[in-house]
Motif scaffolding. Structure first.
Motif, PDB file in Angstrom:
ATOM      1  N   ARG A   5      86.781  18.314  29.696  1.00 19.61           N
ATOM      2  CA  ARG A   5      86.130  18.510  30.988  1.00 19.61           C
ATOM      3  C   ARG A   5      85.139  19.672  30.929  1.00 19.61           C
ATOM      4  N   LEU A   7      82.478  21.890  33.424  1.00 22.28           N
ATOM      5  CA  LEU A   7      81.986  22.224  34.757  1.00 22.28           C
ATOM      6  C   LEU A   7      80.589  22.811  34.618  1.00 22.28           C
ATOM      7  N   ARG A  31      81.702  17.678  35.930  1.00 19.01           N
ATOM      8  CA  ARG A  31      81.641  17.894  37.367  1.00 19.01           C
ATOM      9  C   ARG A  31      80.626  18.997  37.623  1.00 19.01           C
ATOM     10  N   THR A  32      79.859  18.897  38.708  1.00 18.34           N
ATOM     11  CA  THR A  32      78.809  19.875  38.984  1.00 18.34           C
ATOM     12  C   THR A  32      79.025  20.548  40.337  1.00 18.34           C
ATOM     13  N   THR A  33      78.494  21.764  40.450  1.00 22.04           N
ATOM     14  CA  THR A  33      78.460  22.495  41.706  1.00 22.04           C
ATOM     15  C   THR A  33      77.251  23.426  41.674  1.00 22.04           C
ATOM     16  N   GLU A  42      86.155  24.855  41.905  1.00 24.10           N
ATOM     17  CA  GLU A  42      86.264  23.782  40.913  1.00 24.10           C
ATOM     18  C   GLU A  42      87.049  24.229  39.684  1.00 24.10           C
ATOM     19  N   PHE A  46      89.444  21.401  39.078  1.00 20.81           N
ATOM     20  CA  PHE A  46      89.009  20.550  37.975  1.00 20.81           C
ATOM     21  C   PHE A  46      89.606  20.993  36.637  1.00 20.81           C
ATOM     22  N   PRO A  48      88.378  23.001  34.075  1.00 21.00           N
ATOM     23  CA  PRO A  48      87.467  22.643  32.979  1.00 21.00           C
ATOM     24  C   PRO A  48      87.866  23.269  31.648  1.00 21.00           C
ATOM     25  N   ILE A  51      82.767  25.843  30.722  1.00 23.60           N
ATOM     26  CA  ILE A  51      81.959  26.045  31.924  1.00 23.60           C
ATOM     27  C   ILE A  51      80.541  26.423  31.517  1.00 23.60           C
TER      28      ILE A  51
END
Length: 227
Positions: A5, A7, A31-33, A42, A46, A48, A51
């Motif tokens: 994962r 991020l 996954r993005t933010t 996250e 999430f 991760p 990152i």
């Protein structure tokens, strides 16, 4: 590695989209933010493995986000993604606990490669599980370090540097060799980064009541010697 994962934290929609696409095509779950607050949320939800973190976020500075992540116990490698190219910014980001520093504009292939390097560096199990020098002990599997029976908390990069020095006890490791072995790519001779990490590492590892282990060989590099 479909289960790995990543991020991505960036407030520029086009960059976030491109990085997301490149990493997804490379087999990562992404996954993005776009905010620092989102990154903190996250990181918990999430969880991760890596990152990718922009510095210039709209709410929190990326460096501050990293500090808060580390305080929360998030140990995932962090790769800074930023337009700030000054050596002082690189030193700040890396000594704060970051694992890499990528300057915009960048090639997507390079970013994917650096994510892979960060994961290899963190997950490599080719070395002996435990190495010791005097009362300093490094456990590869547990990713822990102790000095005189007291646990020492190191960042991922500090751990990698110490592991490199402890694996070559009595032999001098040059700044260039550390740059190559720890970061696995050319930092264009930015020895200030190595010097900053060694200084921080000494503050954590060297104890007033224990013999000195990390030595500087002027003009050459660094060495760990048995007392």
């Amino acid at each position: 590695m479909p289960s790995t994962r990543v991020l991505v934290v960036d407030d520029e929609d086009n960059i976030s989209y491109l990085v997301n696409t490149a990493l997804t095509l490379a087999g990562y779950q992404v996954r993005t933010t776009s905010t620092g607050a989102g990154a903190l949320a996250e990181a918990s939800a999430f969880r991760p493995d890596v990152i990718v973190l922009d510095v210039g976020l709209p709410d929190l500075d990326g460096f501050e986000v990293l500090v808060r992540l580390r305080k929360r116990g998030v140990s995932a490698p962090v790769l800074f993604l930023t337009a700030r190219s000054a050596t002082s910014d690189r030193v700040r980001g890396l000594t704060a606990g970051g694992d890499d520093y990528i300057v915009k504009p960048f090639a997507l292939e390079e970013l994917v490669a650096r994510v892979e390097v960060a994961l290899r560096r963190r997950g490599s199990g080719t070395r002996p599980a435990q190495v010791s020098v005097a009362d300093l002990v490094l456990d590869e599997d547990a990713h822990q370090v102790w000095r005189a029976g007291r646990e020492i908390h190191l960042t991922t990069t500090e751990f990698a540097i110490l592991r490199c020095l402890m694996s070559t006890v009595g032999r001098v490791v040059s700044r260039g060799q550390l740059l190559d072995r720890v970061w696995q790519y050319d930092f264009s001779g930015e020895s200030a980064i190595v010097e900053s990490f060694i200084s921080t590492l000494r503050k954590k590892v060297e104890l007033p009541d224990s013999p000195r282990l990390i030595h500087t060989v002027r003009g050459v590099g660094y060495v760990i010697r048995e007392p």
